[in-house]
Motif scaffolding. Sequence first.
Motif, mmCIF file in Angstrom:
data_model
loop_
_atom_site.group_PDB
_atom_site.id
_atom_site.type_symbol
_atom_site.label_atom_id
_atom_site.label_comp_id
_atom_site.label_asym_id
_atom_site.label_seq_id
_atom_site.Cartn_x
_atom_site.Cartn_y
_atom_site.Cartn_z
ATOM 1 N N HIS A 174 0.837 -1.213 0.000
ATOM 2 C CA HIS A 174 0.000 0.000 0.000
ATOM 3 C C HIS A 174 0.868 1.258 0.000
ATOM 4 O O HIS A 174 0.617 2.200 -0.767
ATOM 5 N N LEU A 175 1.889 1.286 0.838
ATOM 6 C CA LEU A 175 2.741 2.464 0.950
ATOM 7 C C LEU A 175 3.645 2.626 -0.271
ATOM 8 O O LEU A 175 3.888 3.757 -0.725
ATOM 9 N N ARG A 192 2.112 4.346 -3.072
ATOM 10 C CA ARG A 192 1.955 5.788 -2.850
ATOM 11 C C ARG A 192 3.286 6.526 -2.884
ATOM 12 O O ARG A 192 3.353 7.700 -2.533
ATOM 13 N N HIS A 233 6.471 5.465 -1.502
ATOM 14 C CA HIS A 233 7.472 5.241 -0.459
ATOM 15 C C HIS A 233 8.272 3.968 -0.738
ATOM 16 O O HIS A 233 7.711 2.956 -1.164
ATOM 17 N N LEU A 265 -5.002 2.725 8.006
ATOM 18 C CA LEU A 265 -4.425 3.294 6.783
ATOM 19 C C LEU A 265 -4.662 4.798 6.724
ATOM 20 O O LEU A 265 -3.772 5.555 6.336
ATOM 21 N N GLU A 266 -5.840 5.224 7.133
ATOM 22 C CA GLU A 266 -6.150 6.660 7.143
ATOM 23 C C GLU A 266 -5.286 7.393 8.165
ATOM 24 O O GLU A 266 -4.766 8.488 7.888
ATOM 25 N N ILE A 269 -2.334 6.455 9.357
ATOM 26 C CA ILE A 269 -0.936 6.456 8.912
ATOM 27 C C ILE A 269 -0.729 7.517 7.838
ATOM 28 O O ILE A 269 0.296 8.220 7.816
ATOM 29 N N GLU A 270 -1.697 7.680 6.946
ATOM 30 C CA GLU A 270 -1.600 8.742 5.942
ATOM 31 C C GLU A 270 -1.575 10.111 6.607
ATOM 32 O O GLU A 270 -0.865 11.021 6.178
ATOM 33 N N GLY A 271 -2.334 10.269 7.697
ATOM 34 C CA GLY A 271 -2.295 11.524 8.439
ATOM 35 C C GLY A 271 -0.928 11.803 9.029
ATOM 36 O O GLY A 271 -0.437 12.940 9.000
ATOM 37 N N LEU A 284 1.930 10.591 7.844
ATOM 38 C CA LEU A 284 2.837 10.874 6.732
ATOM 39 C C LEU A 284 2.613 12.278 6.182
ATOM 40 O O LEU A 284 3.559 12.936 5.755
ATOM 41 N N SER A 285 1.378 12.744 6.213
ATOM 42 C CA SER A 285 1.103 14.127 5.794
ATOM 43 C C SER A 285 1.774 15.120 6.731
ATOM 44 O O SER A 285 2.322 16.141 6.294
ATOM 45 N N ARG A 331 5.391 15.238 5.827
ATOM 46 C CA ARG A 331 5.624 16.015 4.609
ATOM 47 C C ARG A 331 5.491 17.511 4.876
ATOM 48 O O ARG A 331 6.293 18.317 4.390
#
Length: 294
Positions: free
Chosen positions: A56-57, A60, A62, A279-280, A282-284, A286-287, A290
């Motif tokens: 999944h990562l 995107r 990574h 997953l949501e 973890i995306e937060g 990673l955001s 960034r």
Amino acid sequence: MTGDPAAHRDRFFAAGDGLSLYFREYLPTGEATLPDILCLPGLARNSKDFDGLARHLAARGHRVVVPDYRGRGRSGRCKNWRDYAPARIVEDIRHLLDIAGLHRLVVIGTSLGGALAMALGVMTPTRLAGVVLNDVGPDVAEGESGAILRYVGQDHPVPDWDSAIAWLRGLMPDLSFTTPGEWRVFAEATFVPGGDGRLHLDWDPAIAQPFARGGASGYDLWALFGSLKPFPLLVVRGGVSRILTEPTFRRMTGEHPSCLSLTLPRIGHAPALTEPPCLEAIEGLLSAVRMRRE
């Protein structure tokens, strides 16, 4: 059943004591402009646990690296149980960072892997960009570590995959898996066929010895956790986990200045991290990583 082999590269390197160690490398789709991710499994687990999350990562953008610790999975077994001490594992990880060229990374650690992620906050803070702690904290409920060490410290051969699944479901009934296929994938990440025609646990039972004999005592895990304060942090807890208790979870989220947190109701130790809320979250995280770089 445990993921598309083409999704990752199998890589090996020699530890400081010469032991052969294995890790998976998932290459990103497209240009690699995002931070690398190091996924660290639990005490007796291995790189197969992170296959779904890693793919999944990688999709995107990574690059994802996932090791098998010494004595687990495809890494070599030690002749002396003392060589499974936590300090050895930490040294192996530090060596892996150089071998894999991990210079700026987000660490995702489950259980023991989370404790190792905390240690990296002290060992190599200049490389760290963010951390996910999955169902682990500086305190473990009294008695729970002993229960884990009892099943880790002995093999449990079974005749077939149905028996393997039944044993795992009895041992860990509160995992998030809901389909036979998910339990089969988990079983294949836990057992391997042996030369005797039976399935055996995919770790050396001697890995429990350093922990059972107090080899992990003497570490101030709250101090290690404190080293993560400069970095974006996500703490994930299974709602019925007996490893990361609610009081410890609250203290962690209260002490870190910008901690993201997620509790998965009715899930025990440990969330798979492929659940949609994970997953949501973890995306937060990673955001946040960034945004800090920008």
